[in-house]
Structures are given as C-alpha cells and as structure tokens.
Scaffold this active site. Structure first.
Site, PDB file in Angstrom:
ATOM      1  N   GLU A 243       0.881 -36.685 -41.243  1.00 25.63           N
ATOM      2  CA  GLU A 243       0.868 -35.252 -41.502  1.00 25.63           C
ATOM      3  C   GLU A 243       0.781 -34.484 -40.182  1.00 25.63           C
ATOM      4  O   GLU A 243      -0.180 -34.617 -39.441  1.00 25.63           O
ATOM      5  CB  GLU A 243      -0.316 -34.887 -42.401  1.00 25.63           C
ATOM      6  CG  GLU A 243      -0.300 -33.442 -42.836  1.00 25.63           C
ATOM      7  CD  GLU A 243      -1.404 -33.122 -43.829  1.00 25.63           C
ATOM      8  OE1 GLU A 243      -1.134 -32.413 -44.806  1.00 25.63           O
ATOM      9  OE2 GLU A 243      -2.547 -33.576 -43.601  1.00 25.63           O
TER      10      GLU A 243
ATOM     11  N   GLU B 109      -9.249 -32.920 -51.887  1.00 22.19           N
ATOM     12  CA  GLU B 109      -7.829 -32.565 -51.760  1.00 22.19           C
ATOM     13  C   GLU B 109      -7.497 -32.739 -50.295  1.00 22.19           C
ATOM     14  O   GLU B 109      -7.941 -31.955 -49.450  1.00 22.19           O
ATOM     15  CB  GLU B 109      -7.589 -31.135 -52.250  1.00 22.19           C
ATOM     16  CG  GLU B 109      -6.123 -30.809 -52.432  1.00 22.19           C
ATOM     17  CD  GLU B 109      -5.539 -30.099 -51.227  1.00 22.19           C
ATOM     18  OE1 GLU B 109      -4.824 -30.777 -50.451  1.00 22.19           O
ATOM     19  OE2 GLU B 109      -5.784 -28.907 -51.056  1.00 22.19           O
TER      20      GLU B 109
ATOM     21  N   CYS C 273      -0.716 -28.085 -46.989  1.00 21.03           N
ATOM     22  CA  CYS C 273      -0.875 -29.500 -47.329  1.00 21.03           C
ATOM     23  C   CYS C 273       0.223 -29.998 -48.258  1.00 21.03           C
ATOM     24  O   CYS C 273       0.579 -31.170 -48.222  1.00 21.03           O
ATOM     25  CB  CYS C 273      -2.245 -29.748 -47.940  1.00 21.03           C
ATOM     26  SG  CYS C 273      -2.609 -28.702 -49.366  1.00 21.03           S
TER      27      CYS C 273
ATOM     28  N   LYS D  63     -19.497 -23.830 -47.607  1.00 20.12           N
ATOM     29  CA  LYS D  63     -19.288 -23.847 -46.161  1.00 20.12           C
ATOM     30  C   LYS D  63     -17.828 -23.526 -45.875  1.00 20.12           C
ATOM     31  O   LYS D  63     -16.947 -24.342 -46.120  1.00 20.12           O
ATOM     32  CB  LYS D  63     -19.618 -25.207 -45.544  1.00 20.12           C
ATOM     33  CG  LYS D  63     -19.612 -25.165 -44.001  1.00 20.12           C
ATOM     34  CD  LYS D  63     -19.380 -26.521 -43.353  1.00 20.12           C
ATOM     35  CE  LYS D  63     -17.921 -26.799 -43.122  1.00 20.12           C
ATOM     36  NZ  LYS D  63     -17.272 -25.912 -42.120  1.00 20.12           N
TER      37      LYS D  63
ATOM     38  N   GLY E 167     -20.730 -22.816 -40.605  1.00 19.51           N
ATOM     39  CA  GLY E 167     -21.171 -23.779 -39.600  1.00 19.51           C
ATOM     40  C   GLY E 167     -20.135 -24.855 -39.394  1.00 19.51           C
ATOM     41  O   GLY E 167     -19.044 -24.809 -39.964  1.00 19.51           O
TER      42      GLY E 167
END
Length: 472
Positions: free
Chosen positions: A376, A245, A279, A170, A201
């Site tokens: 973050e 992650e 990240c 996905k 989706g």
C-alpha cells in the site's frame, strides 16, 4: 472552535496531565494552524473511568432515546458544516471545496442513518424456548486515522452510541480539529457526561494504553496493517474485542466489453481523490492485453488533466505531511527501479512555493510481483497491469495479502456481478458505483476484521445473551 488547549473528559473540558503538545501543520501551506495537548496514560485512565461510570445509565436508555440523540447530533453537524469542513481542510490540506463533499457531507448522512439502522437490529427475539437479547458491549476505545477523520469518527462513534456503549476517542495526531468540534456538538445535543471522552495524543502513548486497558471492552482501529497487528497484541492479554479497518491494495478489473474511456477515467479519479490517501482506492487497474496501450494513454490524459492545489478548481491536495510525501516518493523510485514504465507524474510539486504535493502518477508495464503492486503506497500512484482472460484477471486480483475493496467495470451489470462474486474483498464497486454508508464496510484477510456502518456496524458493539427459560 474553542478549548484546543484542553481535553474532554466526563462532560467537561479539562487540563491534560501531560505537558506535551501536538503541532497541527497544514501540509498545503506548511503553516502551524493549531496546537492541542498530547495526552498521556493518566488522561486515558481518567477518561476510561468516566466512560465506565457512565455506562450503566447510558446502556439502559431506550432505542428511541438514542435514535433521537443521533438525529440531534446530525442536526448539530449540519449547523456547523462550514466549521467542520474548514477544520479538515486546515489539518489535511484538502481543498476546501473537495473537503465539503468528500469529507463532511457523507459523515452527516451516516450519523443520521445510524438512527435508521437501529430499526434493523434484533434487540430481542425468541429462539426456541429462550429469549436472545443484544446488549451494549461496554466501554469502547476508538483510534482514528488522518485521511478521512470525520468519516471514521462517525463510523465508530455513531455505531457505539446507537448500541448504547460509552467511549474514549483518540484522533490522529495530524487531524484532531474536527473532533474538538464534534465534542461540542455531542455535548450540545445532550450526550450525557462520560459517554463520550476525547483524548488526543500519540499512538505510542494514548493508543497503546487504550488498547491494553483492563476496563476497555472493545477497541476499534483504522490505520495501517502494521499498527493494527500491534494493537491486537496489546489487547490480547485482556481478551477484549478488536475490530480493525486496515490496509488495502485493491483491484479494478476492466473487461473487454466495458466502455474503456469511462472505466479508465473512473479508475484514475478513484485513485487520485484525496491525493491517493484512501484505503479503498482501486490502485491496481487490470486491463485486457488487447486494450492495454489505449487504456494507458487514456489514464495519462486523465491524470494530467487533474489540477493540484487548494483552490476551488483543485482535485488533489498535498500529502498529509512531508514524511508521507517522502514515503510515497520512495515507492515511486522503487517502481522505476523494478522496471515499471513511468507514464506521467512521479515528481513532487509546490503551489506558490509551499506544500507537500506529488503529481498524479501512472505506472505501466507493472506485474503483480512488484512492490508497487503489492504494498500500500497511500499516495496518488496507479499501477496498470495487463491480463489475457478473466480467469487470469481474477487470479491477479486475489493475489494480495489484502482484501479491503475491489471494482469491476463491464459491459453489463450481470457480467460485472459474476466477476465480483469471485473476488475476495469486503466491497466491490460495479460499473462506477460509489461508497454507500447504508451497507457494511470492512475487509478480508490482512485488511482487517469487523464491519462499520449499517446495522452490522452497530452489532460490532453489542453482546449476545441467551436467556434460557424453564418451560418444563
């Protein structure tokens, strides 16, 4: 690129059972670049069934067969390099010149490296009087992010193919275009029908159903910690393996012996690349108190030299969406309200009247209890924090719920290495080192679990079986 109106199941492009559509908007130009189906639970069921049916034959292939297939896929990616770069640039708004080296070159190398990593896996080994074998874990569900969409695709799909697993992928709702190209590349390389399936989706529909599906054996997710928690909850009743992650708020410790200008430049550019949507970005820069104002001045100069836009000279593209732009701006406002000194940036910007851009932003006078130092932000925002000695720097670096990445810039590698050993994070970049897909990638604490890339990344998709012999 074709078949954007379909999904890929069991080796064929088929109509989705859903009537819903995802609009893919280029955040640099605010224009519609494509529409793809937004799949549903029926699509997921069909894709998982195809992956399950393909698993027995695919899992029985030899290591050598899978190695050759991985190399063929890498060759196919190289042949369609420009298409992949354009797809990522169109959906992310990333400047095309940056997309080529940042978003495409590494994934091609990583796909090729998985063939090499397979030689480091102990597929079968004697242990006492028994035999220990490593076997494919089964059907995998991959839920990928928008910020490095091809990179994370390869980190999951390459490893799973190497292991002998089948899969349903996905892509992010915002960046599915390169996955459509990859489906064509995998098919042309000879990946058997059902081994790879693509269902775009939303997370609420496709992602959630994949996570809880009884016939999915492994879920691998890259994204926010909040979403990672929900995926783990959904997967728990079926006791499937979950690798994640997740978020990060990574420190860069600059020591008194470091080349200050080189260290600060590295730190600023590390945060601003991909418009801060990384990240592992080193978003907390820790600087000795005696060099603090000099470091702030250097950071301001570097940040203000970085060009915004989509042309070949641009370093920063836009935020991934207007919503992401609004989220980052809310953090900037919060930082000002908390007492942070806004050194530069902090404003939205447009290029030729379009785009969800934010100027490179530097905060000084930050302490580690502020929200901008703990949460973050996922935008081009750097916090600079002073420290008095290395013990305090390490304490600040580790004072975070995250542990994805880190960096140390010191006068010597031995000094940097001694500090790196004290930081609780999955990576540490010494003196300007760059990401390397030949070594494992993943985090500590709330930054996730499991590893991607290297032979350890392959082993995330293997089960260990002990075959115990009767030698008496």
């Amino acid at each position: 690129m074709s078949n954007l109106d379909k999904i890929f199941i069991d080796g064929r492009w088929v109509e989705s059972s859903s009537l819903e559509i995802l609009d893919i908007i280029n955040p640099a130009t605010e224009t519609l670049v494509a529409r793809v189906p937004s799949g549903n639970s029926q699509d997921v069921d069909e894709a998982v069934a195809a992956a399950k049916a393909a698993f027995p034959a695919w899992s029985a292939t030899s290591v050598q067969q899978r190695q050759q297939l991985l190399l063929a896929i890498a060759d196919g990616m190289q042949a369609r390099f420009d298409e992949l770069a354009q797809a990522v640039s169109d959906s992310m708004g990333c400047p095309l010149a940056v997309a080529k080296w940042l978003q495409i070159e590494g994934p091609i190398e990583a796909m090729r490296l998985f063939a090499e990593h397979m030689d480091a896996v102990k597929w079968e080994e004697p242990m006492h009087d028994s035999i220990v074998v490593r076997e494919p874990a089964g059907v995998c569900a991959f839920i990928n992010p928008w910020n490095y969409p091809l990179h994370q695709f390869v980190g999951k799909v390459g490893a799973a193919l190497a292991a002998g697993c089948t899969m349903v992928v996905k892509p992010s709702e915002q960046t599915p275009l390169q996955d459509y190209i990859m489906a064509e590349i995998l098919a042309e390389a000879g990946v058997p029908a059902g081994v790879f399936n693509l269902v775009p989706g939303t997370g609420q529909n496709v992602g959630a159903h994949l996570s809880q599906h009884i016939d999915v054996d492994v879920v691998s997710f890259t994204g926010s910690t909040r979403a990672g928690v929900e995926i783990a909850k959904a997967a728990a009743p079926t006791v499937k393996r979950v690798t994640q992650e997740l978020g990060g708020k990574s420190p860069l410790i600059i020591t008194a012996s470091a080349d200050l200008e080189a260290a600060v430049r590295f730190g600023v550019e590390d945060v601003m690349i991909n418009s801060g949507q990384t990240c592992v970005a080193l978003t907390r820069m820790l600087v000795p108190s005696g060099s603090y104002e000099e470091a702030v001045a250097i950071a301001k100069e570097v940040a203000e030299s970085l060009e915004i836009g989509i042309d070949d000279q641009a370093f920063l593209g836009p935020m991934s969406s207007q919503l992401q732009q609004q989220r980052v701006m809310a953090y900037i406002e919060k930082g000002v309200n908390e007492g942070g000194r806004l050194v530069c940036g902090g404003e939205t910007q447009q290029v030729e009247g379009k785009g969800f851009y934010i100027q490179p932003t530097i905060f000084a006078d930050v302490n580690n209890q502020m929200a901008i130092a703990r949460e973050e932000i996922f935008g081009p925002v750097l916090c600079i924090i002073p420290y008095t000695d290395i013990e305090e720097a390490v304490s600040i670096a580790n004072d975070t719920p995250y542990g994805l990445s880190s960096g140390v810039f010191a006068g010597s590698e031995s000094e940097a290495l001694a500090i790196a050993r004290k930081i609780r994070a999955g990576q540490c970049y010494l003196n300007g080192a760059l990401f390397d897909s030949r070594v494992p990638f993943g985090g500590y604490k709330q930054s996730g679990n499991g590893r991607e890339f290297s032979s350890l990344g392959i082993e995330e998709f293997l089960e260990v079986k002990a075959i115990q012999r009767n030698v008496g």
